[in-house]
Design an enzyme around this catalytic site. Structure first.
Site, short mmCIF file in Angstrom:
data_model
loop_
_atom_site.label_atom_id
_atom_site.label_comp_id
_atom_site.label_asym_id
_atom_site.label_seq_id
_atom_site.Cartn_x
_atom_site.Cartn_y
_atom_site.Cartn_z
N SER A 52 -3.34 14.45 -9.01
CA SER A 52 -3.21 14.95 -7.64
C SER A 52 -3.66 16.40 -7.57
CB SER A 52 -1.77 14.82 -7.15
OG SER A 52 -0.87 15.36 -8.10
N ASP A 90 -1.69 13.15 -16.86
CA ASP A 90 -2.20 12.02 -16.08
C ASP A 90 -3.66 11.76 -16.46
OD1 ASP A 90 -1.88 10.10 -14.16
OD2 ASP A 90 -2.00 11.47 -12.44
N GLU A 122 -3.03 4.62 -14.36
CA GLU A 122 -2.85 3.76 -13.20
C GLU A 122 -3.36 2.35 -13.47
OE1 GLU A 122 -4.77 5.46 -9.76
OE2 GLU A 122 -3.66 7.35 -9.95
N GLU A 189 4.49 3.40 -6.66
CA GLU A 189 4.07 4.24 -5.53
C GLU A 189 3.84 3.38 -4.29
OE1 GLU A 189 1.06 7.18 -6.31
OE2 GLU A 189 0.76 7.59 -4.18
O1 KIV Z 1 -1.21 12.40 -9.61
C1 KIV Z 1 -0.01 12.39 -9.26
O2 KIV Z 1 0.56 13.40 -8.85
C2 KIV Z 1 0.70 11.13 -9.36
C3 KIV Z 1 2.06 11.06 -8.73
C4 KIV Z 1 1.92 10.99 -7.27
C5 KIV Z 1 2.86 9.95 -9.28
O3 KIV Z 1 0.19 10.20 -9.89
#
Ligand code: KIV
Length: 271
Positions: A52, A90, A122, A189
């Protein structure tokens, strides 16, 4: 005599134990040292360096342009700050889709170069093999199903997932497959609260909700959303705990005014 306070790091074992005891997991995103340090001191359990960051820090329209180099850079800063919280990196778009080997190598970079304690990726059953291999390499994996922003074009927009019976069943099955593949937790989500509750009850690993209602084992928000720093849009699932955007604008306007008027710096700021 000096008293040393020993800080115990949150680990996958802690998260498992919390599920067993019915203790909820708190998680927020962070992308820089001072924010992560403040969160860590405030007692957050898990800090996610989310992709994000592409939208809330780098100003892109989606998370798709975010690269491994962006993620490693920001995860390093967060890892330096987090003394207690578990840090999850992530995996960005195209860092784990092309091949299992590339996925394992990129997950390894989060641990080796950036100091993360695990990675998030994901997808449902289609990432089960990748998840299994990353876990076999000794890297904790947090899964992420429901609305998966890296697939926004395939999903047809940022919308609630699992609203009808077939898609709800598929999400429940995906969650079980990812648990079986070795994920230690799963982000849910934008799924209906009743479905999130059912998934949570069906798994022995923790569910972390974002737009998943109150019955998940934990909760995550994007820090810029909950602090009121990102004003482009606010999803329904966000609660704003502060309005920092307003405070920044007020502070900067006051600074500009004082500089123009010659009211700052004063004698107390001068040598
Ligand atoms: O990238 C992110 O911040 C996320 C969260 C919204 C879970 O994947």
């Amino acid at each position: 005599m000096s008293t040393q306070i020993r800080i115990t790091r949150v680990t996958t074992a802690t998260v498992r134990e919390m599920k067993r005891k019915g203790e909820r997991v708190s998680m927020l995103t962070a992308y820089d040292y001072p924010t992560a340090a403040a969160m860590d001191e405030a007692g957050i359990d898990i800090i996610l360096v989310g992709d994000s960051l592409g939208m809330v820090v780098l100003g892109y329209d989606s998370t798709l342009p975010v690269t491994m180099e962006d993620m490693i850079h920001h995860t390093k800063a967060v890892s330096r700050a987090a003394k207690r919280a578990m840090v999850i990196g992530d995996m960005p778009f195209m860092s784990y889709q092309a091949s299992v080997e590339e996925a394992v190598r990129n997950a390894g970079r989060f641990m080796q170069e950036a100091g993360a304690h695990g990675v998030k990726l994901e997808g449902g059953r289609e990432v089960a093999d990748v998840t299994r291999r990353i876990v076999q390499a000794g890297i904790p994996v947090m899964a992420h199903i429901g609305l998966t922003p890296q697939s926004v074009h395939q999903l047809g927009g940022y919308r609630v997932q699992g609203k009808d019976h077939p898609s709800a069943t598929r999400l429940l099955d995906d969650a079980k497959i990812l648990e079986e593949a070795g994920a230690f937790s799963v982000v849910l989500e934008c799924v209906p609260a009743a479905l999130a509750e059912k998934i949570t009850a069906s798994l022995s690993i923790s569910t972390i909700g974002i737009g998943g209602g109150i019955h998940c084992d934990g909760q995550v928000l994007v820090v810029h959303d909950m602090l009121g720093l990102f004003e482009r849009f606010t999803p329904k699932f966000v609660k704003k705990y502060a309005s920092l955007n307003v405070q920044i604008k007020e502070a900067v306007a006051q600074y500009v005014d004082e500089v123009k008027k010659g009211a700052f710096p004063g004698p107390e700021h001068s040598f």
